[in-house]
Design a protein around this motif. Structure first.
Motif, short mmCIF file in Angstrom:
data_model
loop_
_atom_site.label_atom_id
_atom_site.label_comp_id
_atom_site.label_asym_id
_atom_site.label_seq_id
_atom_site.Cartn_x
_atom_site.Cartn_y
_atom_site.Cartn_z
N ALA A 590 -4.67 -68.03 -18.69
CA ALA A 590 -5.88 -67.53 -19.34
C ALA A 590 -5.79 -66.04 -19.64
N GLY A 591 -4.65 -65.42 -19.30
CA GLY A 591 -4.49 -64.00 -19.57
C GLY A 591 -5.08 -63.09 -18.51
N THR A 592 -5.35 -63.64 -17.34
CA THR A 592 -5.94 -62.88 -16.25
C THR A 592 -4.90 -62.62 -15.17
N ILE A 593 -4.95 -61.45 -14.56
CA ILE A 593 -4.04 -61.13 -13.46
C ILE A 593 -4.60 -61.72 -12.17
N VAL A 594 -3.80 -62.57 -11.54
CA VAL A 594 -4.27 -63.30 -10.35
C VAL A 594 -3.17 -63.31 -9.29
N PRO A 595 -3.52 -63.52 -8.02
CA PRO A 595 -2.50 -63.65 -6.98
C PRO A 595 -1.60 -64.85 -7.22
N ASP A 596 -0.32 -64.68 -6.96
CA ASP A 596 0.66 -65.74 -7.11
C ASP A 596 1.14 -66.24 -5.75
N VAL A 597 1.65 -65.31 -4.92
CA VAL A 597 2.13 -65.65 -3.58
C VAL A 597 1.96 -64.42 -2.69
N THR A 598 1.71 -64.66 -1.42
CA THR A 598 1.57 -63.57 -0.45
C THR A 598 2.60 -63.76 0.65
N TYR A 599 3.31 -62.68 1.00
CA TYR A 599 4.34 -62.71 2.05
C TYR A 599 3.94 -61.79 3.20
N THR A 600 4.35 -62.19 4.40
CA THR A 600 4.25 -61.30 5.55
C THR A 600 5.47 -60.39 5.60
N ASN A 601 5.45 -59.45 6.52
CA ASN A 601 6.62 -58.63 6.79
C ASN A 601 7.65 -59.41 7.61
N PRO A 602 8.89 -58.94 7.67
CA PRO A 602 9.86 -59.54 8.59
C PRO A 602 9.31 -59.56 10.02
N ALA A 603 9.65 -60.60 10.76
CA ALA A 603 9.06 -60.81 12.08
C ALA A 603 9.37 -59.71 13.08
#
Length: 656
Positions: A590-603
């Motif tokens: 739709a042409g909107t900026i949206v979250p795709d994926v979220t990552y944590t930091n290395p353990a």
């Protein structure tokens, strides 16, 4: 800067225990007492320093990424059976130290063995006459370095580096590099030094304390010399178990190196990563006789990653600050996709300044896309650093400024509370400020443009854009509210916005850069710490700006923002407020900026106010990975006594 708004921490720990049963001598089937379960990660706890003088003190170090309980653990030496000891703490945190005094003393020449409460050998060290006087310590890396007699016993409870010699002896360059317990029970040694080392008189032994050490020269194949930079392998004649240890001794009976693995941790092999210097992890495939592949997934051999580097004593005035307000990790967050290992890549207390002598507050980070060997860093209380690599560490570029440069608001006034930094399409450096530290109860949310080629020790903006009036909620007379403004900023090129069909919120049609002739070649996305939104601006060359609205990130807060050309995503970073996470954002259909994926930091990383985050351009990729760098605003790491205490910068890897 660290704030304390709405942060709640959640933690959980899981454990498993094995129980056993047996037959008693009467012939009746009877349940036996359950053996104490070996704590998860016990194999990562290393004897790190020992002295046979005065109190006969022993130091343990946790080379792993999780805390390990040592409650009920015991020790023995050559003259007494396993005895309980009284440690300075019942738990060894990741990268942490614990000390205790031997309950029955230690001899001039002796053998020290540490056991879990269940009786598993954790580690073992041996020394010849007077080699533990004043102390014997691992040098070249806590938990992983070579055993060396040190001139002082001054580092118990802290990193060994300050007591270690500047150059290791040639024998200290030989490491156990890989070991298997799959039937052949093969051991690989590696010589990281510049000269061959004679090892014909050396011996090895496993975790069975009834076994006598076996000569390498009598093993198959016979091992007598290891060349500089070379490898030798031999098959253990003692056999190596599913969970076991291997201790390497020189011809005088002094420990050289050791490794311990939990059940099946050496199948197919337990390997050092990085090759020759890192801590151990279970491999995907054995690489005996050559460099380790380091492609495994961690596990019982060592851990799922290791925190390298760091250490050193705090300088005068340097004052780490514990993190505040840890919140929960958002639901649906994915594990870090890059390598598990992280290296501390700055000198201790490297960022002390006249306006920030405590050394804290390195916040925003940005690689220079035109010169990825340069990393820009913004430090609160008006400092900008141009960093370059030297001996594996990020240090101020001496050709620019060895101490960083002070920055001012337009006209040379004030002390910008500099937080975010990005490199614009014109090569200039853009810095966000959320207030003037000379008047810190009043917000001053600005974006400033600096010419990095400008001379002098103080920089004033080429242009400055002030958006303060857009955020009346921050103007309450409270310095805490004023401190929740622009925290990060990222330059996003027009070419990405147009190629991905971003819809201009001002027109409702496809974004057309030509409609904004003074804005340059891209837009600037400023992260607001107050609510985690991104505010989109066109920064015009006449000092005006165009506001394109806001972009929700799905996060409670935002500390840094960047555009990554490699993943073709905008990345919004949040520190411990949101569980140390990075949300990669795309343009949807739709042409909107949206979250795709979220990552944590290395353990292996600490849960701190890790406010800065940057990924190197894909032009730097080596073996499918590129560098990622984090900054700890509070330089707290895992706390006092850990190798990370007093350090701001961490380096890991991200896939290409």
């Amino acid at each position: 800067m660290p704030t304390s708004h709405s942060r709640v921490g959640v933690a959980s720990v899981c454990a498993a225990a094995l129980t056993f049963s047996g037959l008693v001598a009467t012939g009746l089937l009877a349940a036996q007492p359950a053996a104490a379960a070996d704590p998860v990660g016990y194999q990562n706890v290393r004897i790190n320093e020992v002295t046979s003088s005065n109190n006969d003190t022993v130091e343990l170090y946790n080379a792993g990424s999780t805390a390990v309980s040592i409650s009920g653990w015991k020790m023995s030496d050559d003259s007494f059976s396993p005895q309980p000891f009284s440690p300075s703490s019942s738990t060894v945190g990741p990268g942490g130290f614990v000390t205790f005094n031997s309950p029955k003393g230690l001899g001039d020449s002796d053998k020290l063995v540490v056991y879990t409460a269940g009786g598993a050998v954790v580690d073992r060290v041996e020394w010849a006459t007077d080699k533990a006087k004043p102390a014997m310590a691992r040098c070249g890396g806590d938990g992983t370095g070579a055993w060396v007699t040190t001139p002082t016993a001054s580092t118990f409870g802290a990193a060994n580096a300050s007591a270690c010699p500047s150059t290791l002896p040639s024998t200290g360059q030989v490491r156990i590099n890989e070991v298997t317990s799959d039937g052949s029970d093969t051991v690989e040694l590696y010589n990281a030094g510049t000269s061959a080392v004679s090892i014909g008189s050396w011996k090895y032994v496993d975790n069975d304390t009834s076994h006598s050490p076996v000569s390498l020269s009598s093993s198959s194949p016979s091992a007598t010399t290891i060349p500089a930079g070379g490898y030798i392998t031999f098959d253990s004649t003692l056999g190596l178990g599913d969970s076991d240890s291997l201790v390497l001794l020189d011809g005088n009976g002094n420990s050289v190196d050791s490794v311990t693995w939990a059940t099946d941790g050496a199948k197919p092999s337990d390997e050092r990563c990085t090759n020759g210097t890192g801590w151990f992890r279970t491999s995907m495939a054995a690489t005996l006789g050559s460099a380790n592949s380091c492609s495994g997934g961690g596990g019982g051999g060592g851990q799922t990653g290791h925190l390298w580097g760091g250490g050193g004593s705090l300088t005068s005035g340097c004052t780490p600050e514990a993190p505040s307000g840890t919140g929960a990790t958002p639901v649906g967050t994915s594990a870090w996709p890059g390598g598990p290992d992280v290296t501390i890549t700055d000198n201790v207390c490297a960022f002390t300044t006249s306006t920030g002598p405590e050394g804290r507050d390195v916040s925003g980070l940005a690689f220079d896309p035109a010169n990825p060997s340069v990393l820009w860093a913004a430090k609160n209380k008006n400092w900008l650093y141009k960093l370059v690599k030297s001996n594996g560490k990020w240090v101020p570029d001496p050709s620019w400024s060895v101490t960083g440069k002070q920055i001012r608001f337009a006209g040379g006034a004030g002390q910008p509370d500099s937080e975010g930094v990005t490199v614009g399409g014109n090569g200039h450096i853009y810095v966000t400020s959320e207030r003037d530290n000379a008047n810190n109860t009043v917000p001053k949310d600005t974006i400033m443009e600096f010419d990095p080629a400008a001379t002098g020790s103080t920089l004033t903006p080429v242009h400055q854009w002030d958006m303060t009036s857009q955020f009346p909620q921050l103007d309450t007379g409270s310095k805490d509210d004023a401190n929740l403004g622009f925290e990060g900023v990222g330059y996003v090129p027009d070419s990405w916005l147009t190629a991905n069909g971003w819809v201009d919120p001002l027109t409702g049609a496809a974004y057309d850069p030509a409609n904004y002739p003074l804005h340059g070649s891209g837009l600037y996305f400023a992260g607001l710490e107050w609510d985690g939104t991104l505010h989109v601006y066109g920064l015009n060359s006449d000092g005006s700006f165009t506001t394109f609205g806001t972009v929700p990130t799905g996060k409670a807060s935002v500390m840094d923002v960047m555009f990554d050309a490699g993943t073709q995503r905008i990345v919004a970073t949040c520190d411990n407020t949101c569980g140390e996470t990075h949300t990669f954002m795309k343009v949807n259909a739709a042409g909107t900026i949206v979250p795709d994926v979220t990552y944590t930091n290395p353990a292996v990383m600490p849960i701190d106010n890790l406010e800065g985050f940057a990924m190197a351009p894909t032009s730097t990729c080596v073996n499918g990975s590129r560098e990622a760098v984090w900054s700890d605003d509070g330089i707290y790491g895992f706390g006092s006594g850990s190798s990370s205490y007093g350090h701001a910068l961490y380096s890991g890897t991200f896939p290409c």
